[in-house]
Design a protein around this motif. Structure first.
Motif, PDB file in Angstrom:
ATOM      1  N   LYS A  38       0.810  -1.217   0.000  1.00 39.52           N
ATOM      2  CA  LYS A  38       0.000   0.000   0.000  1.00 39.52           C
ATOM      3  C   LYS A  38       0.846   1.271   0.000  1.00 39.52           C
ATOM      4  O   LYS A  38       0.353   2.330  -0.375  1.00 39.52           O
ATOM      5  CB  LYS A  38      -0.954   0.003   1.187  1.00 39.52           C
ATOM      6  CG  LYS A  38      -0.284   0.094   2.535  1.00 39.52           C
ATOM      7  CD  LYS A  38      -1.302   0.170   3.676  1.00 39.52           C
ATOM      8  CE  LYS A  38      -2.087  -1.107   3.809  1.00 39.52           C
ATOM      9  NZ  LYS A  38      -3.005  -1.089   4.968  1.00 39.52           N
ATOM     10  N   LYS A  39       2.122   1.186   0.395  1.00 36.88           N
ATOM     11  CA  LYS A  39       2.968   2.372   0.416  1.00 36.88           C
ATOM     12  C   LYS A  39       3.613   2.644  -0.948  1.00 36.88           C
ATOM     13  O   LYS A  39       4.165   3.704  -1.180  1.00 36.88           O
ATOM     14  CB  LYS A  39       4.079   2.221   1.458  1.00 36.88           C
ATOM     15  CG  LYS A  39       3.603   1.990   2.879  1.00 36.88           C
ATOM     16  CD  LYS A  39       4.739   2.014   3.870  1.00 36.88           C
ATOM     17  CE  LYS A  39       5.786   0.963   3.593  1.00 36.88           C
ATOM     18  NZ  LYS A  39       5.286  -0.401   3.727  1.00 36.88           N
ATOM     19  N   SER A  40       3.571   1.667  -1.832  1.00 31.15           N
ATOM     20  CA  SER A  40       4.284   1.783  -3.103  1.00 31.15           C
ATOM     21  C   SER A  40       3.420   2.442  -4.181  1.00 31.15           C
ATOM     22  O   SER A  40       2.197   2.340  -4.173  1.00 31.15           O
ATOM     23  CB  SER A  40       4.711   0.383  -3.579  1.00 31.15           C
ATOM     24  OG  SER A  40       5.252   0.434  -4.879  1.00 31.15           O
ATOM     25  N   LYS A  41       4.088   3.093  -5.124  1.00 29.13           N
ATOM     26  CA  LYS A  41       3.389   3.657  -6.277  1.00 29.13           C
ATOM     27  C   LYS A  41       3.034   2.573  -7.296  1.00 29.13           C
ATOM     28  O   LYS A  41       2.211   2.792  -8.180  1.00 29.13           O
ATOM     29  CB  LYS A  41       4.272   4.701  -6.964  1.00 29.13           C
ATOM     30  CG  LYS A  41       4.580   5.925  -6.134  1.00 29.13           C
ATOM     31  CD  LYS A  41       5.458   6.890  -6.924  1.00 29.13           C
ATOM     32  CE  LYS A  41       5.795   8.117  -6.109  1.00 29.13           C
ATOM     33  NZ  LYS A  41       6.652   9.057  -6.873  1.00 29.13           N
ATOM     34  N   CYS A  42       3.692   1.442  -7.192  1.00 34.14           N
ATOM     35  CA  CYS A  42       3.541   0.400  -8.207  1.00 34.14           C
ATOM     36  C   CYS A  42       2.226  -0.361  -8.053  1.00 34.14           C
ATOM     37  O   CYS A  42       1.849  -0.737  -6.945  1.00 34.14           O
ATOM     38  CB  CYS A  42       4.721  -0.574  -8.102  1.00 34.14           C
ATOM     39  SG  CYS A  42       4.666  -1.921  -9.292  1.00 34.14           S
ATOM     40  N   TYR A  43       1.524  -0.566  -9.180  1.00 38.76           N
ATOM     41  CA  TYR A  43       0.344  -1.429  -9.172  1.00 38.76           C
ATOM     42  C   TYR A  43       0.191  -2.088 -10.537  1.00 38.76           C
ATOM     43  O   TYR A  43       0.732  -1.619 -11.551  1.00 38.76           O
ATOM     44  CB  TYR A  43      -0.922  -0.647  -8.804  1.00 38.76           C
ATOM     45  CG  TYR A  43      -1.401   0.357  -9.838  1.00 38.76           C
ATOM     46  CD1 TYR A  43      -2.341  -0.004 -10.802  1.00 38.76           C
ATOM     47  CD2 TYR A  43      -0.914   1.664  -9.842  1.00 38.76           C
ATOM     48  CE1 TYR A  43      -2.788   0.908 -11.740  1.00 38.76           C
ATOM     49  CE2 TYR A  43      -1.355   2.578 -10.779  1.00 38.76           C
ATOM     50  CZ  TYR A  43      -2.294   2.198 -11.729  1.00 38.76           C
ATOM     51  OH  TYR A  43      -2.725   3.102 -12.682  1.00 38.76           O
ATOM     52  N   TYR A  44      -0.553  -3.181 -10.558  1.00 40.93           N
ATOM     53  CA  TYR A  44      -0.773  -3.953 -11.786  1.00 40.93           C
ATOM     54  C   TYR A  44      -2.240  -3.893 -12.157  1.00 40.93           C
ATOM     55  O   TYR A  44      -3.119  -4.092 -11.308  1.00 40.93           O
ATOM     56  CB  TYR A  44      -0.348  -5.408 -11.577  1.00 40.93           C
ATOM     57  CG  TYR A  44      -0.652  -6.327 -12.737  1.00 40.93           C
ATOM     58  CD1 TYR A  44       0.094  -6.280 -13.908  1.00 40.93           C
ATOM     59  CD2 TYR A  44      -1.695  -7.251 -12.670  1.00 40.93           C
ATOM     60  CE1 TYR A  44      -0.183  -7.124 -14.973  1.00 40.93           C
ATOM     61  CE2 TYR A  44      -1.984  -8.095 -13.724  1.00 40.93           C
ATOM     62  CZ  TYR A  44      -1.222  -8.027 -14.877  1.00 40.93           C
ATOM     63  OH  TYR A  44      -1.507  -8.861 -15.927  1.00 40.93           O
ATOM     64  N   ASP A  45      -2.505  -3.599 -13.419  1.00 43.55           N
ATOM     65  CA  ASP A  45      -3.866  -3.560 -13.941  1.00 43.55           C
ATOM     66  C   ASP A  45      -4.152  -4.886 -14.645  1.00 43.55           C
ATOM     67  O   ASP A  45      -3.540  -5.203 -15.670  1.00 43.55           O
ATOM     68  CB  ASP A  45      -4.009  -2.389 -14.917  1.00 43.55           C
ATOM     69  CG  ASP A  45      -5.452  -2.155 -15.344  1.00 43.55           C
ATOM     70  OD1 ASP A  45      -6.152  -3.153 -15.604  1.00 43.55           O
ATOM     71  OD2 ASP A  45      -5.877  -1.004 -15.424  1.00 43.55           O
ATOM     72  N   PHE A  46      -5.077  -5.670 -14.094  1.00 42.40           N
ATOM     73  CA  PHE A  46      -5.385  -6.985 -14.653  1.00 42.40           C
ATOM     74  C   PHE A  46      -5.991  -6.883 -16.051  1.00 42.40           C
ATOM     75  O   PHE A  46      -5.805  -7.767 -16.878  1.00 42.40           O
ATOM     76  CB  PHE A  46      -6.353  -7.739 -13.734  1.00 42.40           C
ATOM     77  CG  PHE A  46      -5.731  -8.241 -12.466  1.00 42.40           C
ATOM     78  CD1 PHE A  46      -5.108  -9.471 -12.423  1.00 42.40           C
ATOM     79  CD2 PHE A  46      -5.769  -7.481 -11.312  1.00 42.40           C
ATOM     80  CE1 PHE A  46      -4.528  -9.944 -11.249  1.00 42.40           C
ATOM     81  CE2 PHE A  46      -5.201  -7.929 -10.136  1.00 42.40           C
ATOM     82  CZ  PHE A  46      -4.574  -9.162 -10.109  1.00 42.40           C
ATOM     83  N   LEU A  47      -6.756  -5.822 -16.296  1.00 38.19           N
ATOM     84  CA  LEU A  47      -7.474  -5.728 -17.562  1.00 38.19           C
ATOM     85  C   LEU A  47      -6.539  -5.416 -18.724  1.00 38.19           C
ATOM     86  O   LEU A  47      -6.693  -5.959 -19.825  1.00 38.19           O
ATOM     87  CB  LEU A  47      -8.568  -4.654 -17.458  1.00 38.19           C
ATOM     88  CG  LEU A  47      -9.574  -4.876 -16.326  1.00 38.19           C
ATOM     89  CD1 LEU A  47     -10.607  -3.763 -16.298  1.00 38.19           C
ATOM     90  CD2 LEU A  47     -10.268  -6.229 -16.480  1.00 38.19           C
TER      91      LEU A  47
END
Length: 471
Positions: A38-47
């Motif tokens: 939750k602290k990171s800017k990184c995220y993955y978009d499944f779509l």
């Protein structure tokens, strides 16, 4: 017109909808993502199968990044993930904390028609490919490296220990990263910003808030040149995006801060108090004269007493500072169990706590600071710094351990979360046909729930009332 319509059957329509699913979900602003930490800017978009905000590396033949051969630095740019690493996200994050064997990642179309020796060798090669892909996957971002791992003994299961997947409707991903720029904009509500000498507290420089530079903004927030030498970093990217272009500089800062954290905290707090006091005086001077004061003598006719400073800081703290804490995902990690309220009848303590809130945010920026190169030393330093800083925040904000003063051995919320994980494991084992293991898991779950007499009809329970009963 009917004769021209290309979709004549339900199957045709379903086929078209499936082929255009990503477009349809995008138009509806429906998102399916996972932010590993939750602290990171990184995220993955499944779509879109795209990784956003990553700070690590991806494989690129012939390229060199930070001394590494055949890799390129991502530097926060969106990247489409290769097919070889997508299953690690798709399968492991579906059931956090649950181990998955390597053979579950082998392609279902894997050819088993060869003779035993040939098939065995080929199977082993497939396993090596998966292990290599997993290693490359963990290099994409520090949050991936921290939350995905493979056991070193036993069945060497792959596991994911981070945040769960989420679905939501909206224009943007609901997350704000913590940056020094965000802290500055939240607390610097003056027409004129002043920077004072860290030792004497005397006015050194004044500037209109509309004309202030990133370097001046950081100095206003207490980060003087001895704490953070501007010549050693790209000040603009550090201020705006919390990005340090030199891993060695970041290591040096974290190591220094860990060693003398109390001294660093006190110095920043002193700088902030002096800068706020002088900024109040300078803004009043400017309102009367339309001149930016540059000498200490200009402010003699505009003193600021403790009561006025308390009024300004109280408003800043209760709205801006606590707002940043709650909107950036750091509240749960560092402030859970802390008392954020300010005593209304004690201005002196209130001023101190308000300034401590700003100091905490500034120092927390270094927890989330990203760089183009992360090695084991930096990772360990970051974790040590986070631990040291969490301890100081707990001291400053009257931390109450889980369970309060009632002498309870267990945190009820943590216990319920743990039991939820145990129940989910039982459900998964049952769905996979491992009924004996599922039965044992659910027996343990029942012993705990019956033994602690947990009430699942309670509206505050973390469990669904029906969960477990069907099993």
């Amino acid at each position: 017109m009917e004769g021209d319509y290309p979709y004549k059957t339900q199957k045709d329509v379903e086929g078209w909808a499936w082929d255009n699913l990503t477009m349809l979900l995008a138009e509806a602003h429906l998102h399916h993502i996972i932010r590993f930490d939750k602290k990171s800017k990184c995220y993955y978009d499944f779509l879109s199968q795209t990784l956003y905000g990553a700070n690590g590396y991806y494989e690129k033949k012939g390229s060199v990044a930070d001394g590494r051969v055949n890799v390129a630095a991502i530097r926060g740019e969106p990247i489409m993930l290769p097919d070889s690493v997508i299953p690690f996200i798709e399968r492991l994050t579906k059931h956090p904390k649950t181990g998955v064997e390597i053979d579950r990642f082998i392609d279902e179309n894997f050819d088993e028609g060869a003779d035993d020796n040939s098939w065995g060798n080929t199977l082993e090669n497939e396993r090596k490919k998966i292990s290599q892909a997993f290693y490359k996957f963990k290099q994409y971002d520090t949050s991936i490296g921290d939350t995905f791992f493979r056991e070193k003994t036993g069945r060497r299961l792959f596991k994911y220990m981070g945040e769960p997947q989420i679905w939501f409707i909206g224009e943007d991903v609901p997350f704000e990263s913590l940056t020094i720029d965000k802290v500055y904009k939240a607390v610097a509500k003056y027409d004129v910003i002043t920077i004072c000498d860290p030792v004497t507290g005397q006015l050194l420089h004044s500037v209109l808030s509309s004309d202030i530079s990133a370097e001046e903004s950081m100095a206003f927030l207490g980060l003087d040149a001895e704490l953070l030498d501007p010549s050693m970093i790209n000040v603009k990217t550090f201020f705006d995006a919390n990005f340090c272009d030199s891993a060695d500089v970041l290591k040096s800062m974290l190591s220094n801060f860990c060693t003398i954290l109390d001294t660093v905290w006190a110095r920043i707090a002193k700088n902030i108090k002096n800068n706020f006091l002088r900024s109040l005086s300078a803004s009043t001077f400017y309102a009367d004269t339309r001149v930016i004061p540059q000498r200490q003598s200009d402010l003699k006719a505009y003193p600021v007493n403790e009561e006025r400073l308390w009024i300004v800081l109280n408003q800043t703290y209760t709205t801006a500072v606590t707002g940043v804490i709650k909107s950036t995902g750091i509240a749960e990690e560092f402030f859970r169990g802390c008392k954020l309220e300010i005593a209304p009848k004690n201005p002196s303590q209130g001023i101190e706590k308000a300034i401590d809130g700003i100091v905490a945010l500034i120092l927390l920026c270094f927890c989330c600071c990203q760089t183009s190169f992360v090695d084991e030393e930096l990772s360990l330093l970051t974790k040590r710094y986070q631990s040291e800083l969490r301890e100081r925040i707990h001291e400053k904000f009257d931390y109450i351990p889980p369970g309060g003063s009632g002498g309870s051995l267990f945190d009820p919320e943590a216990l319920q979360i743990g039991l939820q994980d145990l129940l989910s494991l039982g459900e998964q084992l049952s769905s996979e046909g491992l009924y004996e293991y599922a039965s044992r898991t659910l027996e343990i779950w029942k012993i705990f729930t019956d033994g602690f007499n947990l009430n699942y009809n309670d509206e505050n329970s973390l469990f669904s009332p029906s969960m477990g009963r069907e099993l």
